[in-house]
Design a protein around this motif. Structure first.
Motif, PDB file in Angstrom:
ATOM      1  N   UNK A   1       0.863  -1.225  -0.005  1.00 52.28           N
ATOM      2  CA  UNK A   1      -0.021   0.061  -0.095  1.00 52.28           C
ATOM      3  C   UNK A   1       0.848   1.355  -0.083  1.00 52.28           C
ATOM      4  N   UNK A   2       1.972   1.443   0.495  1.00 54.36           N
ATOM      5  CA  UNK A   2       2.845   2.152   0.619  1.00 54.36           C
ATOM      6  C   UNK A   2       3.287   3.050  -0.819  1.00 54.36           C
ATOM      7  N   UNK A   3       3.183   2.185  -1.944  1.00 58.84           N
ATOM      8  CA  UNK A   3       3.400   2.624  -3.364  1.00 58.84           C
ATOM      9  C   UNK A   3       2.249   3.624  -3.811  1.00 58.84           C
ATOM     10  N   UNK A   4       1.182   3.443  -3.065  1.00 60.32           N
ATOM     11  CA  UNK A   4       0.064   4.244  -3.652  1.00 60.32           C
ATOM     12  C   UNK A   4      -0.049   5.787  -3.016  1.00 60.32           C
ATOM     13  N   UNK A 175       8.024   6.601  -9.792  1.00 62.03           N
ATOM     14  CA  UNK A 175       7.622   5.354 -10.128  1.00 62.03           C
ATOM     15  C   UNK A 175       7.995   4.980 -11.302  1.00 62.03           C
ATOM     16  N   UNK A 176       7.853   5.943 -12.265  1.00 63.79           N
ATOM     17  CA  UNK A 176       8.209   5.515 -13.735  1.00 63.79           C
ATOM     18  C   UNK A 176       7.439   4.748 -14.608  1.00 63.79           C
ATOM     19  N   UNK A 177       7.738   4.816 -16.001  1.00 62.10           N
ATOM     20  CA  UNK A 177       6.994   3.871 -16.685  1.00 62.10           C
ATOM     21  C   UNK A 177       7.264   2.616 -16.713  1.00 62.10           C
ATOM     22  N   UNK A 178       6.428   1.436 -16.560  1.00 60.19           N
ATOM     23  CA  UNK A 178       6.635   0.142 -16.132  1.00 60.19           C
ATOM     24  C   UNK A 178       6.185  -0.245 -14.952  1.00 60.19           C
TER      25      UNK A 178
END
Length: 378
Positions: A1-4, A175-178
């Motif tokens: 969830x941290x990546x949200x 976060x970047x493409x991909x």
């Protein structure tokens, strides 16, 4: 969830941007040599562009989600910087239109991407987390934005919105493409077909009615409290409403993930919301008012996550368009509720009568939801 976190932060900026202008109308109008009514068109421009851009463009944007999110946030930031430097009402309204269109693309797309970035059993929590950002931006960000305007200038409030949006854009870029999931992006004809499906229409109608009842009544929070005899307590009661909203959006996702049929969660929320409004009118004591206001905020804000989950599950090939249309229904409900509330107040409705009117709409929303469940068996 941290990546949200970039999606949550972007939602904070959107919630602040959508509602802060209402408290700044006289100040902005005086500074730009215009009338509050004319500056109020900026609110209509934002919400109108949001309502149109979401269903039309957000679905198509999903095929390149990373680029689309970054572009939408960048446009949102630039539009708010332009609002901060606006020298006339016309320029200000135009920048609000652009900001609303960008928000209309970003909001449903970020929800769809967040849901697709986590395992299925955690989808409800992902959606509620993004919506918690919207709620916190509205409930807590707006008073902070008004404080900045009071201490410095309304222009610095829009600078704050731009800064929060910029931080969200940086998060998306990092976060970047991909590393950001694309979501299905069907043709325009397919997206329009999605909007016309009966289960989707019923779901959005429930959102519309709930928005009219909850957000519409909130527009007249002060007249409501005045009629109940608690006008002098409005400041801390607004914070109680906000605390309920923040808690509701943060925890409803766990309920949605735990219940096999999120449509039942929506039915329960609308029924409890109707009961809350009825109790607010029936027992105007300060204690009951505070309890009712808390659950009003909790239930009203928590109603969106199960609706989004329902639409994404029912429309695996075009959940983004369905969610965008649902968000538009929520904004439209707020606008219709505000208009209806003004008419009721003009006819001397106050206090309990306003609460009972909201309860009637919540009951209607619950009935439509039960029809949706009966029709689709899901």
């Amino acid at each position: 969830m941290n990546r949200l976190w970039p999606y949550v932060l972007g939602s904070v900026a959107l919630g602040l941007d959508a509602y802060v202008i209402a408290g700044l109308l006289p100040t902005i109008a005086a500074d730009l040599g215009s009338s509050p009514g004319a500056i109020g068109l900026g609110v209509a421009a934002f919400t109108g562009a949001y309502a149109v851009a979401g269903p039309v463009l957000a679905g198509a944007a999903g095929r390149q989600a990373s680029r689309s999110l970054l572009l939408a946030l960048s446009l949102f930031v630039v539009a708010n910087v332009a609002s901060a430097f606006a020298a006339s009402a016309g320029v200000f309204i135009a920048t609000r239109l652009i900001a609303g269109a960008a928000a209309g693309i970003y909001s449903p797309l970020s929800s769809a991407v967040a849901a697709s970035s986590v395992p299925t059993e955690r989808k409800g929590r992902a959606l509620s987390l993004v919506l918690a950002g919207l709620a916190c931006g509205t409930v807590f960000g707006v008073p902070f934005g008004l404080l900045i305007a009071e201490r410095a200038s309304w222009r610095w409030t829009f600078a704050l919105i731009a800064a929060v949006g910029l931080l969200a854009a940086v998060g998306v870029a990092l976060r970047g493409k991909g590393r950001i999931e694309n979501v299905p992006a069907p043709s325009l004809a397919a997206r329009l077909a999605t909007l016309g499906q009966i289960p989707n229409v019923l779901t959005m109608l429930v959102t519309l009615l709930t928005g009219i009842a909850s957000l519409g009544l909130y527009t007249y929070f002060v007249p409501l409290l005045d009629g109940l005899g608690h006008g002098s307590q409005r400041v801390w009661l607004i914070w109680v409403w906000g605390a309920g909203g923040a808690i509701g959006t943060l925890f409803v996702g766990r309920i949605v993930d735990a219940v096999p049929r999120p449509t039942l969660v929506t039915a329960a929320i609308t029924a409890l919301l109707a009961l809350t409004f009825a109790l607010l009118g029936w027992n105007p004591s300060l204690v009951m008012t505070a309890i009712s206001v808390f659950f009003w905020g909790l239930l009203g804000w928590s109603s969106l996550a199960p609706q989004q989950h329902t639409l994404m599950t029912a429309n695996p090939q075009d959940g983004t368009t369905a969610v965008a249309a649902n968000a538009s229904a929520n904004y439209l409900g707020s606008a219709l509720g505000s208009t209806a509330g003004a008419l009721l107040i003009d006819h001397h409705f106050a206090g309990a009568e306003l609460a009972y009117s909201a309860a009637a709409l919540a009951i209607l929303a619950c009935c439509v939801q039960l029809l949706r469940i009966r029709t689709t068996r899901s």
